[in-house]
Write a protein that holds these residues in place. Structure first.
Motif, PDB file in Angstrom:
ATOM      1  N   ASP A   1       3.019   7.319  -6.551  1.00 32.82           N
ATOM      2  CA  ASP A   1       2.594   8.082  -5.381  1.00 32.82           C
ATOM      3  C   ASP A   1       1.321   7.548  -4.730  1.00 32.82           C
ATOM      4  N   ASP A   2       0.769   6.452  -5.252  1.00 33.33           N
ATOM      5  CA  ASP A   2      -0.413   5.840  -4.642  1.00 33.33           C
ATOM      6  C   ASP A   2      -0.028   5.122  -3.353  1.00 33.33           C
ATOM      7  N   PRO A   3      -0.897   5.159  -2.339  1.00 30.83           N
ATOM      8  CA  PRO A   3      -0.615   4.417  -1.112  1.00 30.83           C
ATOM      9  C   PRO A   3      -0.770   2.917  -1.322  1.00 30.83           C
ATOM     10  N   VAL A   4       0.076   2.155  -0.661  1.00 32.87           N
ATOM     11  CA  VAL A   4      -0.005   0.698  -0.697  1.00 32.87           C
ATOM     12  C   VAL A   4      -0.975   0.277   0.401  1.00 32.87           C
ATOM     13  N   PRO A   5      -2.071  -0.424   0.056  1.00 33.20           N
ATOM     14  CA  PRO A   5      -3.065  -0.794   1.068  1.00 33.20           C
ATOM     15  C   PRO A   5      -2.523  -1.776   2.110  1.00 33.20           C
ATOM     16  N   ASP A   6      -2.880  -1.556   3.349  1.00 32.91           N
ATOM     17  CA  ASP A   6      -2.482  -2.445   4.434  1.00 32.91           C
ATOM     18  C   ASP A   6      -3.027  -3.842   4.189  1.00 32.91           C
ATOM     19  N   GLY A   7      -2.221  -4.856   4.451  1.00 29.02           N
ATOM     20  CA  GLY A   7      -2.643  -6.245   4.362  1.00 29.02           C
ATOM     21  C   GLY A   7      -2.689  -6.816   2.956  1.00 29.02           C
ATOM     22  N   CYS A   8      -2.276  -6.040   1.963  1.00 28.80           N
ATOM     23  CA  CYS A   8      -2.386  -6.494   0.578  1.00 28.80           C
ATOM     24  C   CYS A   8      -1.181  -7.340   0.167  1.00 28.80           C
ATOM     25  N   THR A   9      -1.325  -7.976  -0.983  1.00 31.42           N
ATOM     26  CA  THR A   9      -0.188  -8.550  -1.688  1.00 31.42           C
ATOM     27  C   THR A   9       0.053  -7.654  -2.893  1.00 31.42           C
ATOM     28  N   LEU A  10       1.204  -7.033  -2.934  1.00 31.15           N
ATOM     29  CA  LEU A  10       1.594  -6.109  -3.992  1.00 31.15           C
ATOM     30  C   LEU A  10       2.505  -6.840  -4.963  1.00 31.15           C
ATOM     31  N   ILE A  11       2.149  -6.825  -6.239  1.00 30.50           N
ATOM     32  CA  ILE A  11       2.983  -7.424  -7.269  1.00 30.50           C
ATOM     33  C   ILE A  11       3.720  -6.302  -7.993  1.00 30.50           C
ATOM     34  N   LEU A  12       5.038  -6.391  -8.035  1.00 29.48           N
ATOM     35  CA  LEU A  12       5.841  -5.417  -8.752  1.00 29.48           C
ATOM     36  C   LEU A  12       6.110  -5.948 -10.146  1.00 29.48           C
TER      37      LEU A  12
ATOM     38  N   ALA B   1       9.667 -18.273  -2.937  1.00 26.29           N
ATOM     39  CA  ALA B   1      10.749 -17.830  -3.822  1.00 26.29           C
ATOM     40  C   ALA B   1      10.530 -16.450  -4.430  1.00 26.29           C
ATOM     41  N   TYR B   2       9.307 -15.927  -4.352  1.00 25.63           N
ATOM     42  CA  TYR B   2       8.982 -14.655  -5.001  1.00 25.63           C
ATOM     43  C   TYR B   2       8.419 -13.589  -4.063  1.00 25.63           C
ATOM     44  N   THR B   3       8.188 -13.917  -2.800  1.00 19.98           N
ATOM     45  CA  THR B   3       7.407 -13.044  -1.908  1.00 19.98           C
ATOM     46  C   THR B   3       8.170 -12.690  -0.644  1.00 19.98           C
ATOM     47  N   ARG B   4       8.069 -11.417  -0.278  1.00 22.50           N
ATOM     48  CA  ARG B   4       8.644 -10.917   0.975  1.00 22.50           C
ATOM     49  C   ARG B   4       7.529 -10.309   1.817  1.00 22.50           C
ATOM     50  N   SER B   5       7.453 -10.679   3.069  1.00 25.60           N
ATOM     51  CA  SER B   5       6.509 -10.093   4.011  1.00 25.60           C
ATOM     52  C   SER B   5       7.231  -8.966   4.730  1.00 25.60           C
ATOM     53  N   VAL B   6       6.578  -7.796   4.807  1.00 26.35           N
ATOM     54  CA  VAL B   6       7.278  -6.648   5.377  1.00 26.35           C
ATOM     55  C   VAL B   6       6.324  -5.746   6.148  1.00 26.35           C
ATOM     56  N   GLU B   7       6.794  -5.247   7.280  1.00 28.84           N
ATOM     57  CA  GLU B   7       6.103  -4.213   8.052  1.00 28.84           C
ATOM     58  C   GLU B   7       6.681  -2.890   7.597  1.00 28.84           C
ATOM     59  N   LEU B   8       5.839  -2.015   7.083  1.00 28.99           N
ATOM     60  CA  LEU B   8       6.313  -0.736   6.560  1.00 28.99           C
ATOM     61  C   LEU B   8       6.271   0.383   7.579  1.00 28.99           C
ATOM     62  N   GLY B   9       5.765   0.097   8.781  1.00 29.01           N
ATOM     63  CA  GLY B   9       5.673   1.136   9.800  1.00 29.01           C
ATOM     64  C   GLY B   9       4.387   1.913   9.665  1.00 29.01           C
ATOM     65  N   LEU B  10       4.385   3.127  10.227  1.00 26.03           N
ATOM     66  CA  LEU B  10       3.175   3.946  10.186  1.00 26.03           C
ATOM     67  C   LEU B  10       2.892   4.412   8.773  1.00 26.03           C
ATOM     68  N   GLY B  11       1.644   4.328   8.385  1.00 18.79           N
ATOM     69  CA  GLY B  11       1.260   4.669   7.008  1.00 18.79           C
ATOM     70  C   GLY B  11       0.331   5.844   6.982  1.00 18.79           C
ATOM     71  N   PRO B  12      -0.139   6.205   5.838  1.00 20.72           N
ATOM     72  CA  PRO B  12       0.009   5.472   4.580  1.00 20.72           C
ATOM     73  C   PRO B  12       1.431   5.547   4.013  1.00 20.72           C
ATOM     74  N   VAL B  13       1.784   4.514   3.224  1.00 23.15           N
ATOM     75  CA  VAL B  13       3.097   4.407   2.603  1.00 23.15           C
ATOM     76  C   VAL B  13       2.890   4.304   1.095  1.00 23.15           C
ATOM     77  N   SER B  14       3.562   5.151   0.332  1.00 20.00           N
ATOM     78  CA  SER B  14       3.408   5.133  -1.126  1.00 20.00           C
ATOM     79  C   SER B  14       4.251   4.018  -1.748  1.00 20.00           C
ATOM     80  N   LEU B  15       3.899   3.669  -2.984  1.00 21.41           N
ATOM     81  CA  LEU B  15       4.699   2.694  -3.728  1.00 21.41           C
ATOM     82  C   LEU B  15       6.129   3.208  -3.878  1.00 21.41           C
ATOM     83  N   ARG B  16       6.292   4.496  -4.121  1.00 20.18           N
ATOM     84  CA  ARG B  16       7.630   5.096  -4.246  1.00 20.18           C
ATOM     85  C   ARG B  16       8.446   4.874  -2.963  1.00 20.18           C
TER      86      ARG B  16
END
Length: 85
Positions: free
Chosen positions: A67-78, A26-41
């Motif tokens: 502007d920090d990169p989101v680490p690959d394989g992590c769970t990011l809490i907004l 109910a709270y989590t989305r799994s997503v492929e962001l493509g080629l990284g690094p990808v920032s939080l923004r």
């Protein structure tokens, strides 16, 4: 800098859930962001989440700035800004 495919899980509650369209639970989305690094923004832009709705991101107890990169394989809490009155 080496580019690799970035896949993460993004968690949030409240208003932000409507932007995420959770698919894991109910709270989590799994997503492929493509080629990284990808920032939080960039992640917020991908989901159409206005930056003002997110106070910070949290990964393994560490706060992420926009502007920090989101680490690959992590769970990011907004986290939304604190409200009150």
């Amino acid at each position: 800098r080496r580019l690799c495919s970035v896949a993460v899980r993004v968690r949030s509650g409240g208003l932000l859930r409507s932007y995420l369209a959770p698919d894991v639970d109910a709270y989590t989305r799994s997503v492929e962001l493509g080629l990284g690094p990808v920032s939080l923004r960039a992640l917020l832009q991908r989901f159409g989440i206005p930056e003002g709705l997110v106070a910070f991101g949290l990964v393994d107890g560490r706060m992420l700035r926009l502007d920090d990169p989101v680490p690959d394989g992590c769970t990011l809490i907004l986290q939304t800004p604190a409200g009150g009155g």
